[in-house]
Design a protein around this motif. Structure first.
Motif, PDB file in Angstrom:
ATOM      1  N   SER A  29       0.816  -1.223   0.000  1.00  0.00           N
ATOM      2  CA  SER A  29       0.000   0.000   0.000  1.00  0.00           C
ATOM      3  C   SER A  29       0.846   1.267   0.000  1.00  0.00           C
ATOM      4  O   SER A  29       0.421   2.309  -0.518  1.00  0.00           O
ATOM      5  CB  SER A  29      -0.934   0.009   1.213  1.00  0.00           C
ATOM      6  N   ALA A  86      -5.906   1.185   2.641  1.00  0.00           N
ATOM      7  CA  ALA A  86      -5.086   0.003   2.939  1.00  0.00           C
ATOM      8  C   ALA A  86      -3.918   0.388   3.848  1.00  0.00           C
ATOM      9  O   ALA A  86      -3.578  -0.338   4.791  1.00  0.00           O
ATOM     10  CB  ALA A  86      -4.579  -0.626   1.649  1.00  0.00           C
ATOM     11  N   GLY A 118      -9.934  -4.659   5.270  1.00  0.00           N
ATOM     12  CA  GLY A 118      -8.480  -4.750   5.250  1.00  0.00           C
ATOM     13  C   GLY A 118      -7.910  -5.797   6.184  1.00  0.00           C
ATOM     14  O   GLY A 118      -6.712  -6.049   6.178  1.00  0.00           O
ATOM     15  N   GLN A 158      -4.982  -7.820   1.436  1.00  0.00           N
ATOM     16  CA  GLN A 158      -5.605  -6.600   1.931  1.00  0.00           C
ATOM     17  C   GLN A 158      -6.142  -5.724   0.809  1.00  0.00           C
ATOM     18  O   GLN A 158      -7.272  -5.242   0.863  1.00  0.00           O
ATOM     19  CB  GLN A 158      -4.582  -5.837   2.754  1.00  0.00           C
TER      20      GLN A 158
END
Length: 397
Positions: A83, A130, A328, A335
């Protein structure tokens, strides 16, 4: 030997504010700031491209289509690269799009620019949510609600300053200033974001959309939470004016009461969730929203409706952040994939709701709409047990 890690609701000695938390909050602020800055540009954008109301409606729909297309792509990239890097890259890519919207001179270039703007805003949305989940896990604290509060704050700053800045600097000058300020935020946040890395051995699993019902059910929670939010934002003022006889000035307080309580409760939501758990918090919020929407729908005047919308804001404030945290933290699932499903479903509600509600309201009136919306929240109550995943500790790596 693997250690059992505490859940997010376990009391923590970790500091309340860390560099990582500040960084992801800044990314939410920047994303909301760009969205808010776009709102006051829309009339000039329509005039520059000679768009009718229906054509402008289609352009705004293109923004939504861009988000829906790019959100799943963002989720797949999170699975591959983590992320942190997807948040950084989408933030960089979205920076020039607002300026591009200030410069386009034809319908086709305008459509391309607004598609890119909506798409990159949406992809960044998935990535920063995320990253907030990763930061929650690291801190052993809930931070999602306050992150969304910073997004709301950014939207307020962007929209409130836009008109004045456009009048002072012109459309292009406004685009340059907003893009520059957003770039400064990105530069500050860039080195402080929590570092997360994907697991190469899970790569093949991560690029597939989930076949299990769990993320789709949580997506339904997000969808049925965001449709009422969109209804209040898009139709609250019209309801005040046309059906409750409020003045133009008073009509603006429909959104004001709702947004004030929503922003306030988002800043408080993390503490509440850590104290009572995500399931209980979601159930309380859903009941409050049902009470508020029903009060607004049964209102005999603007004051009663304003109170109803304020109560609804208390409820709706933390429903979506809890759904995103749950997405998440789903067991056995990448995720980014879970979040992309839930965010796409949730934001689809914001896109579908305005036109659908307008069509129904022509036959029933808006009071009936606000009385009917709590039915969606009853579904959220039935699915509220799924919010337990928002408190789930990350497993051993």
């Amino acid at each position: 030997m693997d250690m059992i890690e505490p859940s997010l609701t376990t009391p923590s000695r970790a500091p309340i504010v860390t560099r990582e938390r500040a960084a992801v909050a800044l990314m939410f602020l920047m994303n909301g700031f760009l969205i808010g800055a776009w709102a006051p540009k829309i009339p000039e954008f329509a005039a520059r491209l000679s768009l009718s109301e229906s054509a402008l409606g289609l352009m705004i729909l293109v923004f939504g289509v861009g988000s829906i297309v790019m959100m799943p792509i963002g989720g797949i990239q999170i699975a591959r690269f983590g992320s942190t890097w997807v948040t950084r890259i989408t933030a960089l890519l979205v920076l020039p799009t607002l300026l591009l919207l200030s410069l386009v001179g034809s319908v086709w270039t305008g459509a391309i620019a607004i598609f890119l703007f909506g798409g990159l805003i949406g992809a960044m949305d998935v990535a920063m949510n995320a990253n907030a989940v990763v930061t929650e896990k690291q801190m052993r604290r809930s931070i999602m609600s306050s992150c969304h509060a910073f997004w709301s704050l950014g939207g307020l700053l962007g929209s409130a300053s836009g008109g004045v800045l456009i009048a002072w600097l012109g459309v292009v000058g406004h685009g340059l200033l907003v893009s520059g300020l957003a770039a400064v935020i990105v530069i500050i946040a860039w080195p402080m974001l929590v570092a997360d890395k994907p697991h190469p051995e899970e790569a093949k699993q991560k690029v597939r959309l989930p076949m299990t019902p769990l993320p789709w059910l949580i997506g339904l929670v997000a969808l049925f939470s965001m449709i009422p939010e969109g209804a209040v934002l898009d139709w609250g003022a019209l309801y005040f004016r046309n059906e409750l006889g409020a003045s133009v000035e008073l009509s603006g307080l429909a959104f004001g009461a709702f947004s004030l309580t929503m922003a306030t409760m988002r800043f408080a939501g993390d503490l509440v969730r850590d104290r009572f758990g995500a399931v209980n918090t979601l159930r309380f919020c859903t009941v409050m929203s049902i009470i508020g929407l029903a009060t607004a729908g049964m209102a005999n005047g603007p004051v009663m409706a304003m109170i109803g919308f304020a109560i609804a804001g208390i409820g709706i404030s933390n429903m979506v952040p809890i759904a995103f945290s749950a997405a998440g933290n789903l067991p056995g699932m990448a995720q980014g994939i879970g979040l992309s499903v839930v965010t796409t479903m949730g934001y689809s509600g914001i896109l579908v709701a305005p036109s659908a509600i307008g069509f129904i309201a022509e036959h029933t009136g808006l009071a009936a709409i606000f009385l009917g919306l709590p039915v969606l929240h009853l579904v959220v109550l039935l699915l509220s047990g799924l919010a337990r995943h928002a408190d789930r500790a990350p497993g051993p790596h």
